[in-house]
Structure formats: C-alpha cells, structure tokens
Design a protein around this motif. Structure first.
Motif, PDB file in Angstrom:
ATOM      1  N   ALA A   1       6.705  14.028  -4.132  1.00  0.00           N
ATOM      2  CA  ALA A   1       5.834  13.242  -5.010  1.00  0.00           C
ATOM      3  C   ALA A   1       5.080  14.127  -5.997  1.00  0.00           C
ATOM      4  N   GLY A   2       4.807  15.366  -5.615  1.00  0.00           N
ATOM      5  CA  GLY A   2       4.119  16.281  -6.529  1.00  0.00           C
ATOM      6  C   GLY A   2       4.827  16.407  -7.867  1.00  0.00           C
TER       7      GLY A   2
ATOM      8  N   ALA B   1       1.502   4.997  -6.608  1.00  0.00           N
ATOM      9  CA  ALA B   1       0.424   4.411  -5.801  1.00  0.00           C
ATOM     10  C   ALA B   1       0.999   3.573  -4.664  1.00  0.00           C
ATOM     11  N   ALA B   2       1.986   2.748  -4.955  1.00  0.00           N
ATOM     12  CA  ALA B   2       2.588   1.888  -3.936  1.00  0.00           C
ATOM     13  C   ALA B   2       3.318   2.715  -2.878  1.00  0.00           C
ATOM     14  N   ALA B   3       4.088   3.699  -3.309  1.00  0.00           N
ATOM     15  CA  ALA B   3       4.828   4.535  -2.362  1.00  0.00           C
ATOM     16  C   ALA B   3       3.865   5.345  -1.482  1.00  0.00           C
ATOM     17  N   THR B   4       2.799   5.844  -2.081  1.00  0.00           N
ATOM     18  CA  THR B   4       1.817   6.608  -1.312  1.00  0.00           C
ATOM     19  C   THR B   4       1.133   5.715  -0.281  1.00  0.00           C
ATOM     20  N   ALA B   5       0.789   4.498  -0.675  1.00  0.00           N
ATOM     21  CA  ALA B   5       0.176   3.556   0.269  1.00  0.00           C
ATOM     22  C   ALA B   5       1.143   3.226   1.401  1.00  0.00           C
ATOM     23  N   ALA B   6       2.430   3.091   1.093  1.00  0.00           N
ATOM     24  CA  ALA B   6       3.428   2.796   2.128  1.00  0.00           C
ATOM     25  C   ALA B   6       3.574   3.969   3.095  1.00  0.00           C
TER      26      ALA B   6
ATOM     27  N   ILE C   1      -5.866   9.636   2.375  1.00  0.00           N
ATOM     28  CA  ILE C   1      -6.917   8.784   1.802  1.00  0.00           C
ATOM     29  C   ILE C   1      -7.166   9.192   0.348  1.00  0.00           C
ATOM     30  N   LEU C   2      -7.282  10.492   0.112  1.00  0.00           N
ATOM     31  CA  LEU C   2      -7.517  11.005  -1.243  1.00  0.00           C
ATOM     32  C   LEU C   2      -6.359  10.662  -2.170  1.00  0.00           C
ATOM     33  N   ARG C   3      -5.129  10.927  -1.745  1.00  0.00           N
ATOM     34  CA  ARG C   3      -3.960  10.664  -2.590  1.00  0.00           C
ATOM     35  C   ARG C   3      -3.835   9.180  -2.935  1.00  0.00           C
TER      36      ARG C   3
ATOM     37  N   ILE D   1      -6.691   8.211  -5.389  1.00  0.00           N
ATOM     38  CA  ILE D   1      -6.487   8.766  -6.736  1.00  0.00           C
ATOM     39  C   ILE D   1      -5.384   8.003  -7.462  1.00  0.00           C
ATOM     40  N   TRP D   2      -4.260   7.729  -6.780  1.00  0.00           N
ATOM     41  CA  TRP D   2      -3.151   7.075  -7.470  1.00  0.00           C
ATOM     42  C   TRP D   2      -3.393   5.602  -7.735  1.00  0.00           C
TER      43      TRP D   2
END
Length: 126
Positions: free
Chosen positions: A51-52, A77-82, A106-108, A111-112
């Motif tokens: 993701a970076g 944002a959606a992928a990070t939440a998943a 939580i931070l990622r 932020i996204w």
C-alpha cells in the motif's frame, strides 16, 4: 491552465507521499532487512508495504490534480479498513500481535479516510 489546488489538498498530497515513503522503508526493513519486529501479522505487514506504493502514487496524483486520485484514495481507505477489520478478527481469535500494529492501523485508517473525504470534496467542488 489547471485549476488551483486547495491548501488542504496540497497538504494531503504531501502527507500521502511522505507517509507512503515512510511506509515503504519501514515495511522493507521488517520484511527484508532482518529486523526483529516481534509478533508481526504477516498479511498486515505485506498489505501495508504494498500500500505504501499506492500512497505515493495517490499523493502524486492529488498533487497533479488527476481525476483518478480521489477514487484511488477512497480505494486505499476502504482496503485499509478491510485489512484493519481482518486484523481485529485475528486479535479477537487469539492470534499474536503487537500493540504498535493496532496503533498503526488506527492511524492509517484515519489518515486515509480523511484524505479520501477531502479529495472527493475537492473533486466535486472543481
């Protein structure tokens, strides 16, 4: 002449690129550098590393005012939440984990979500 980029979107673009570069470096150290990171959760570590690169690409796209960058930020944002939800499932199932992973997710995610909301609002306003 391209539309003027808002100050908030400029900051979001810079945050995305810097955050992405830091994510790539820390992920590479953990994955390939032989650094003992404790009880890492492999799928979280690999997701964040890959993701970076998307963070950097999105930041550049936001900076340049591309049409695709707001949707990519929403996808991140959606992928990070998943992945965060899957991590929480892992934790709840008794899997080994590090407290810093919880903080990082939580931070990622935060932020996204913020970058995606800002990017989509700026796209609508344009």
């Amino acid at each position: 002449m391209p539309a003027r980029r808002s100050r908030a979107l400029t900051i979001a673009a810079a945050v995305a690129v810097i955050f992405g570069l830091l994510t790539i470096v820390s992920g590479a150290r953990a994955l390939f550098g032989g650094v003992d990171m404790g009880a890492v959760v492999p799928f979280v570590l690999w997701f964040n590393f890959v993701a970076g690169f998307a963070y950097v690409l999105t930041g550049i796209g936001l900076w340049r005012g591309t049409n695709w960058a707001p949707m990519l930020s929403l996808g991140i944002a959606a992928a990070t939440a998943a992945v965060f939800a899957a991590f929480l499932w892992h934790v709840g199932s008794g899997g080994a984990w590090e407290i810093r992973t919880m903080g990082a997710m939580i931070l990622r995610t935060g932020i996204w979500i913020a970058i995606a909301i800002l990017a989509l609002r700026c796209k609508k306003a344009a």
